[in-house]
Design a protein around this motif. Sequence first.
Motif, PDB file in Angstrom:
ATOM      1  N   HIS A  64     -19.460 -17.388 -37.880  1.00  0.00           N
ATOM      2  CA  HIS A  64     -19.255 -18.594 -38.704  1.00  0.00           C
ATOM      3  C   HIS A  64     -20.305 -18.658 -39.830  1.00  0.00           C
ATOM      4  N   ARG A  65     -21.445 -17.932 -39.655  1.00  0.00           N
ATOM      5  CA  ARG A  65     -22.517 -17.950 -40.665  1.00  0.00           C
ATOM      6  C   ARG A  65     -22.416 -16.624 -41.444  1.00  0.00           C
ATOM      7  N   ALA A 113     -14.650 -18.278 -36.541  1.00  0.00           N
ATOM      8  CA  ALA A 113     -15.226 -19.569 -36.138  1.00  0.00           C
ATOM      9  C   ALA A 113     -15.460 -19.618 -34.634  1.00  0.00           C
ATOM     10  N   ASP A 144     -27.842 -15.998 -31.045  1.00  0.00           N
ATOM     11  CA  ASP A 144     -28.420 -16.155 -29.709  1.00  0.00           C
ATOM     12  C   ASP A 144     -27.452 -16.920 -28.812  1.00  0.00           C
ATOM     13  N   GLY A 145     -26.807 -17.946 -29.382  1.00  0.00           N
ATOM     14  CA  GLY A 145     -25.853 -18.741 -28.586  1.00  0.00           C
ATOM     15  C   GLY A 145     -24.705 -17.874 -28.114  1.00  0.00           C
ATOM     16  N   ASN A 173     -31.928 -16.972 -34.085  1.00  0.00           N
ATOM     17  CA  ASN A 173     -32.605 -17.975 -34.925  1.00  0.00           C
ATOM     18  C   ASN A 173     -33.091 -19.154 -34.080  1.00  0.00           C
ATOM     19  N   TYR A 175     -31.846 -21.273 -32.165  1.00  0.00           N
ATOM     20  CA  TYR A 175     -30.991 -22.426 -31.867  1.00  0.00           C
ATOM     21  C   TYR A 175     -29.518 -22.069 -31.910  1.00  0.00           C
TER      22      TYR A 175
HETATM   23  C1  LIG Z   1     -16.239 -20.474 -28.341  1.00  0.00           C
HETATM   24  C2  LIG Z   1     -16.938 -21.535 -29.139  1.00  0.00           C
HETATM   25  N1  LIG Z   1     -17.718 -22.435 -28.502  1.00  0.00           N
HETATM   26  C3  LIG Z   1     -18.361 -23.401 -29.206  1.00  0.00           C
HETATM   27  C4  LIG Z   1     -18.226 -23.461 -30.572  1.00  0.00           C
HETATM   28  C5  LIG Z   1     -18.974 -24.524 -31.377  1.00  0.00           C
HETATM   29  N2  LIG Z   1     -20.098 -23.867 -32.086  1.00  0.00           N
HETATM   30  C6  LIG Z   1     -20.000 -23.495 -33.361  1.00  0.00           C
HETATM   31  S1  LIG Z   1     -21.372 -22.707 -33.909  1.00  0.00           S
HETATM   32  C7  LIG Z   1     -22.132 -22.870 -32.413  1.00  0.00           C
HETATM   33  C8  LIG Z   1     -23.518 -22.366 -32.197  1.00  0.00           C
HETATM   34  C9  LIG Z   1     -23.612 -20.886 -32.277  1.00  0.00           C
HETATM   35  O1  LIG Z   1     -24.959 -20.510 -32.125  1.00  0.00           O
HETATM   36  P1  LIG Z   1     -25.435 -19.051 -32.360  1.00  0.00           P
HETATM   37  O2  LIG Z   1     -24.504 -18.112 -31.699  1.00  0.00           O
HETATM   38  O3  LIG Z   1     -26.864 -18.992 -31.987  1.00  0.00           O
HETATM   39  O4  LIG Z   1     -25.244 -18.875 -33.947  1.00  0.00           O
HETATM   40  P2  LIG Z   1     -26.008 -19.630 -35.129  1.00  0.00           P
HETATM   41  O5  LIG Z   1     -25.166 -20.828 -35.488  1.00  0.00           O
HETATM   42  O6  LIG Z   1     -27.353 -20.005 -34.670  1.00  0.00           O
HETATM   43  O7  LIG Z   1     -26.032 -18.629 -36.232  1.00  0.00           O
HETATM   44  C10 LIG Z   1     -21.299 -23.520 -31.510  1.00  0.00           C
HETATM   45  C11 LIG Z   1     -21.665 -23.840 -30.114  1.00  0.00           C
HETATM   46  C12 LIG Z   1     -17.392 -22.515 -31.200  1.00  0.00           C
HETATM   47  N3  LIG Z   1     -17.215 -22.514 -32.519  1.00  0.00           N
HETATM   48  N4  LIG Z   1     -16.779 -21.550 -30.471  1.00  0.00           N
END
Ligand SMILES: Cc1ncc(C[n+]2csc(CCOP(=O)(O)OP(=O)(O)O)c2C)c(N)n1
Length: 325
Positions: A64-65, A113, A144-145, A173, A175
């Motif tokens: 998404h980033r 996304a 990281d998430g 990053n 978070y």
């Molecule tokens: C499967 C899924 N779960 C939850 C979300 C909501 N969501 C969007 S971005 C995000 C955080 C992602 O964190 P990370 O992977 O660390 O990437 P960062 O945004 O820090 O670059 C979440 C939980 C999603 N888009 N897809």
Amino acid sequence: MPDSSKLLDMYRQMLTIRFFEEKVFELYGQNLVPGTIHLYAGEEAVAVGVCANLRKDDYITSTHRGHGHCIAKGARLDKTMAEILGRKTGYCKGKGGSMHIADFSIGMLGATAVVGAGIPIATGAGLSIKLRGTDQIAVCFFGDGASNQGTFHEGINLAAVWHLPVVFVCENNLYAMGTRQTRVMLIDNIADRAVGYGIPGVVVDGNDVWAVFEAARVAVERARRGEGPTLLECKTYRLKGHSRFDPAAYRPKDEVSEWLKKDAIARFQARLLEMDIISEVEILRIVERVRENVEEATKFALESPFPEPAEALEDVYAAEEGTAK
Ligand SMILES: Cc1ncc(C[n+]2csc(CCOP(=O)(O)OP(=O)(O)O)c2C)c(N)n1
Ligand SMILES: [Mg+2]
């Protein structure tokens, strides 16, 4: 050591991403960006340091980033900006937007996304490379998430077992939205998880583009030799909040100021000056040129039409062979 022209290219690309993201933020504030935005500013050294090792026919998957990944892999600024602004001239005809940019002609398999979704796609790309017997590689960027998603385990384990030519790049990053790594993991280094898959796990300063370049080089060469995947964790920090106008109040002020001191562009610039690879005058010239490029791309996007409502369902399904679109 990368030669001077490569180093200057990397510097130019990092600036391009930074200025591009500043412009996207400005346009968002003017209500010109449909949907939401997740800015890559602050993390430029990761995309640039990794992609500087890639060929045009290598693949990447993004998140998404994703604007920084696109630019570092060679995407056109005008078509990227047009896509973000929802215009017909964008990479996906304005129907994908910020989080869904793809350009197969440069090996950019797509942003997504869905957090963690790029991981099995990169593994699939690796399998396709292996079956076709080419020496391409696939790089997977994720956060990281995302490393807490099931797709992380499944995708990396399969790539490891089949010795696929994939480099898994975790952009840590600290978070995932507002959730700090320490709240959801008992390990400091996500790269430690590589042990569970029998592959190398490497931690690198993700705000040092030179260090990222070198670490990625080793992983890319290993993958190209057919020796399998690597998990490369790049420790970095986003300059802005998670998305849109998130003020990121959950981040302690001293933590933010510490990371600002480690800004990847300022550090790289200082190093290039110190090594006499660039002069103050050349910096001004490059900065001006990069700003102009971003302005030109923005003008192109703003002057482009929106897609017609009647086109909404076009390009949703692949055309069957022998039939028209
Ligand atoms: C499967 C899924 N779960 C939850 C979300 C909501 N969501 C969007 S971005 C995000 C955080 C992602 O964190 P990370 O992977 O660390 O990437 P960062 O945004 O820090 O670059 C979440 C939980 C999603 N888009 N897809
Ligand atoms: Mg994160």
